[in-house]
Design a protein around this motif. Structure first.
Motif, mmCIF file in Angstrom:
data_model
loop_
_atom_site.group_PDB
_atom_site.id
_atom_site.type_symbol
_atom_site.label_atom_id
_atom_site.label_comp_id
_atom_site.label_asym_id
_atom_site.label_seq_id
_atom_site.Cartn_x
_atom_site.Cartn_y
_atom_site.Cartn_z
ATOM 1 N N HIS A 1 0.831 -1.203 0.000
ATOM 2 C CA HIS A 1 0.000 0.000 0.000
ATOM 3 C C HIS A 1 0.862 1.248 0.000
ATOM 4 N N PRO A 2 0.412 2.315 -0.656
ATOM 5 C CA PRO A 2 -0.837 2.404 -1.419
ATOM 6 C C PRO A 2 -0.689 2.158 -2.913
ATOM 7 N N GLN A 3 0.312 1.379 -3.350
ATOM 8 C CA GLN A 3 0.384 0.748 -4.659
ATOM 9 C C GLN A 3 0.453 1.685 -5.861
ATOM 10 N N LYS A 4 1.347 2.637 -5.832
ATOM 11 C CA LYS A 4 1.460 3.550 -6.976
ATOM 12 C C LYS A 4 1.846 2.818 -8.250
ATOM 13 N N GLU A 5 2.702 1.773 -8.134
ATOM 14 C CA GLU A 5 3.147 1.071 -9.333
ATOM 15 C C GLU A 5 1.989 0.398 -10.055
ATOM 16 N N ARG A 6 1.002 -0.072 -9.297
ATOM 17 C CA ARG A 6 -0.144 -0.714 -9.943
ATOM 18 C C ARG A 6 -0.957 0.295 -10.741
ATOM 19 N N TYR A 7 -0.988 1.545 -10.292
ATOM 20 C CA TYR A 7 -1.693 2.559 -11.067
ATOM 21 C C TYR A 7 -0.914 2.958 -12.313
ATOM 22 N N TYR A 8 0.420 2.812 -12.258
ATOM 23 C CA TYR A 8 1.187 3.002 -13.485
ATOM 24 C C TYR A 8 0.652 2.053 -14.562
ATOM 25 N N THR A 9 0.518 0.778 -14.179
ATOM 26 C CA THR A 9 0.099 -0.247 -15.137
ATOM 27 C C THR A 9 -1.358 -0.097 -15.541
ATOM 28 N N LEU A 10 -2.232 0.121 -14.563
ATOM 29 C CA LEU A 10 -3.665 0.189 -14.845
ATOM 30 C C LEU A 10 -3.991 1.267 -15.859
ATOM 31 N N PHE A 11 -3.475 2.472 -15.652
ATOM 32 C CA PHE A 11 -3.848 3.580 -16.524
ATOM 33 C C PHE A 11 -3.029 3.638 -17.816
ATOM 34 N N GLN A 12 -2.069 2.740 -17.956
ATOM 35 C CA GLN A 12 -1.441 2.525 -19.253
ATOM 36 C C GLN A 12 -2.219 1.486 -20.056
ATOM 37 N N ALA A 13 -2.974 0.643 -19.353
ATOM 38 C CA ALA A 13 -3.681 -0.455 -20.013
ATOM 39 C C ALA A 13 -5.024 -0.035 -20.587
ATOM 40 N N VAL A 14 -5.668 0.998 -20.013
ATOM 41 C CA VAL A 14 -6.990 1.417 -20.487
ATOM 42 C C VAL A 14 -6.937 2.858 -20.970
ATOM 43 N N ASP A 15 -7.722 3.153 -21.982
ATOM 44 C CA ASP A 15 -7.778 4.482 -22.584
ATOM 45 C C ASP A 15 -8.979 5.215 -22.000
ATOM 46 N N THR A 16 -8.750 6.101 -21.041
ATOM 47 C CA THR A 16 -9.833 6.708 -20.277
ATOM 48 C C THR A 16 -10.254 8.063 -20.837
ATOM 49 N N LYS A 17 -11.440 8.484 -20.417
ATOM 50 C CA LYS A 17 -11.898 9.843 -20.677
ATOM 51 C C LYS A 17 -12.707 10.317 -19.481
ATOM 52 N N VAL A 18 -12.708 11.634 -19.252
ATOM 53 C CA VAL A 18 -13.465 12.228 -18.153
ATOM 54 C C VAL A 18 -14.876 12.527 -18.643
ATOM 55 N N THR B 1 -12.481 18.668 -5.802
ATOM 56 C CA THR B 1 -13.130 18.314 -7.061
ATOM 57 C C THR B 1 -12.891 16.843 -7.361
ATOM 58 N N LEU B 2 -13.968 16.132 -7.675
ATOM 59 C CA LEU B 2 -13.909 14.712 -8.021
ATOM 60 C C LEU B 2 -14.256 14.548 -9.490
ATOM 61 N N TYR B 3 -13.438 13.787 -10.197
ATOM 62 C CA TYR B 3 -13.652 13.536 -11.616
ATOM 63 C C TYR B 3 -14.011 12.069 -11.823
ATOM 64 N N ARG B 4 -15.047 11.839 -12.616
ATOM 65 C CA ARG B 4 -15.432 10.468 -12.952
ATOM 66 C C ARG B 4 -14.893 10.125 -14.338
ATOM 67 N N LEU B 5 -14.172 9.021 -14.400
ATOM 68 C CA LEU B 5 -13.586 8.554 -15.646
ATOM 69 C C LEU B 5 -14.267 7.271 -16.093
ATOM 70 N N THR B 6 -14.265 7.032 -17.394
ATOM 71 C CA THR B 6 -14.807 5.799 -17.928
ATOM 72 C C THR B 6 -13.963 5.341 -19.101
ATOM 73 N N SER B 7 -14.099 4.075 -19.473
ATOM 74 C CA SER B 7 -13.389 3.550 -20.629
ATOM 75 C C SER B 7 -14.042 2.268 -21.105
ATOM 76 N N THR B 8 -14.018 2.073 -22.415
ATOM 77 C CA THR B 8 -14.378 0.796 -23.033
ATOM 78 C C THR B 8 -13.277 0.355 -23.988
ATOM 79 N N GLU B 9 -12.163 1.093 -23.981
ATOM 80 C CA GLU B 9 -11.077 0.839 -24.921
ATOM 81 C C GLU B 9 -9.838 0.314 -24.194
ATOM 82 N N ILE B 10 -9.288 -0.774 -24.680
ATOM 83 C CA ILE B 10 -8.051 -1.338 -24.140
ATOM 84 C C ILE B 10 -6.874 -0.722 -24.886
ATOM 85 N N ALA B 11 -5.987 -0.067 -24.154
ATOM 86 C CA ALA B 11 -4.824 0.565 -24.767
ATOM 87 C C ALA B 11 -3.650 -0.389 -24.886
ATOM 88 N N ASP B 12 -3.545 -1.345 -23.962
ATOM 89 C CA ASP B 12 -2.421 -2.279 -23.957
ATOM 90 C C ASP B 12 -2.900 -3.600 -23.357
#
Length: 296
Positions: free
Chosen positions: A169-186, A196-207
């Motif tokens: 914890h709190p696993q910064k390296e896993r977020y490196y991988t997660l957000f490289q793997a999916v193509d997000t948008k706000v 301020t809280l932002y909601r992100l979504t994705s249906t696209e696999i980047a890697d």
């Protein structure tokens, strides 16, 4: 120490699956967000909303992961995680759940890990429930198994014993991988108590390789598809929660089998989490301390 070796291997597998695992299963509390459109034609659309985040989505996963860990390293928090892997007929193959309460300094923690797996040989199930408590000077462990219907206890006079999950914890390296793997948008945002809280979504696999590496063993699955992803990130870069789901092909079965992977993570009680002694403290504390662990 064969029992300890087996547990360490089990925990490593859980780390690959989790994502302490995380989680929209059970009693997930979704952050309350009132939709507020994020205009795509805004001339300032590339302006940073949070470290690594713009109106186009996560553009720098390392900056985001670093910011997430920097904030949580200076406060207390509770993390809830859950990962499930189910066959296409709905049968559960594996499930891991994780709850961790961490207090600054992060050596004070109480972690509970539950693992359910299908027994391929006897076609039945087995489960374990393991708990780890530390006050920053010693670590106490309670290990429970459905196969033996018993609990064993361990005692380490060290803040850094053999269990890798204690460093998770709190696993910064896993977020490196997660957000490289999916193509997000706000898709929307809101302000809550000045944050301020932002909601992100994705249906696209980047890697695809990164996605499999993040949530499954890369040797037994391939061809991730049918992705859905949702996340809530605040203006400091803290990932408050996310839900990742996709279908993959399991290659260790003959013939190959489709599975649905769902992984969720949720952070709560930031700044108000406490870590008390567990009910089994005396039983574990009265055991003979384990010898120091050496790493090669």
């Amino acid at each position: 120490m064969s029992q300890n070796l087996g547990l360490r291997l089990c925990l490593v597998v859980l780390l690959c699956l989790s994502g302490c695992n995380a989680f929209n299963g059970g009693s997930t509390e979704t952050a309350s967000i009132t939709p507020a459109g994020v205009p795509t034609d805004d001339p300032n659309a590339t302006r940073g909303l949070a470290p690594g985040l713009t109106n186009h989505g996560v553009v720098d996963s390392i900056a985001l992961g670093d910011a997430h860990e920097a904030v949580l390293s200076n406060t207390s928090f509770t993390i809830h995680g859950k990962t499930t892997v189910k066959y296409s007929n709905g049968t559960l193959r594996r499930q891991g759940e994780r709850t961790a309460r961490v207090v600054n300094p992060r050596d004070r923690r109480y972690i509970n890990v539950s693992i359910y797996t299908q027994n391929k040989i006897r076609s039945d199930q087995k489960s374990t429930n393991n708990s780890f408590w530390s006050n920053g000077e010693r670590v106490l462990v309670a290990l429970s198994s459905s196969q033996t219907n018993s609990t064993t206890y361990q005692h380490f006079e060290s803040r850094d014993p053999q269990y890798p999950i204690l460093k998770y914890h709190p696993q910064k390296e896993r977020y490196y991988t997660l957000f490289q793997a999916v193509d997000t948008k706000v898709i929307n945002h809101t302000t809550n108590n000045g944050t301020t809280l932002y909601r992100l979504t994705s249906t696209e696999i980047a890697d695809s390789a990164q996605l499999i590496e993040y949530s499954m063993n890369v040797k037994i699955a391939q061809n991730p598809r049918n992705l859905t992803f949702h996340a809530v990130i605040d203006s400091r870069g803290v990932v408050h929660e996310y839900r990742l789901a996709y279908t993959a092909t399991l290659t260790e079965t003959n013939p190959s089998t489709s599975v649905r992977v769902v992984s969720t993570t949720r952070y709560t009680k930031m700044g108000s989490t406490t870590v008390d002694r567990p009910s089994w403290y005396a039983k574990a504390n009265n055991t003979t301390p384990e010898p120091p662990t050496t790493y090669s």
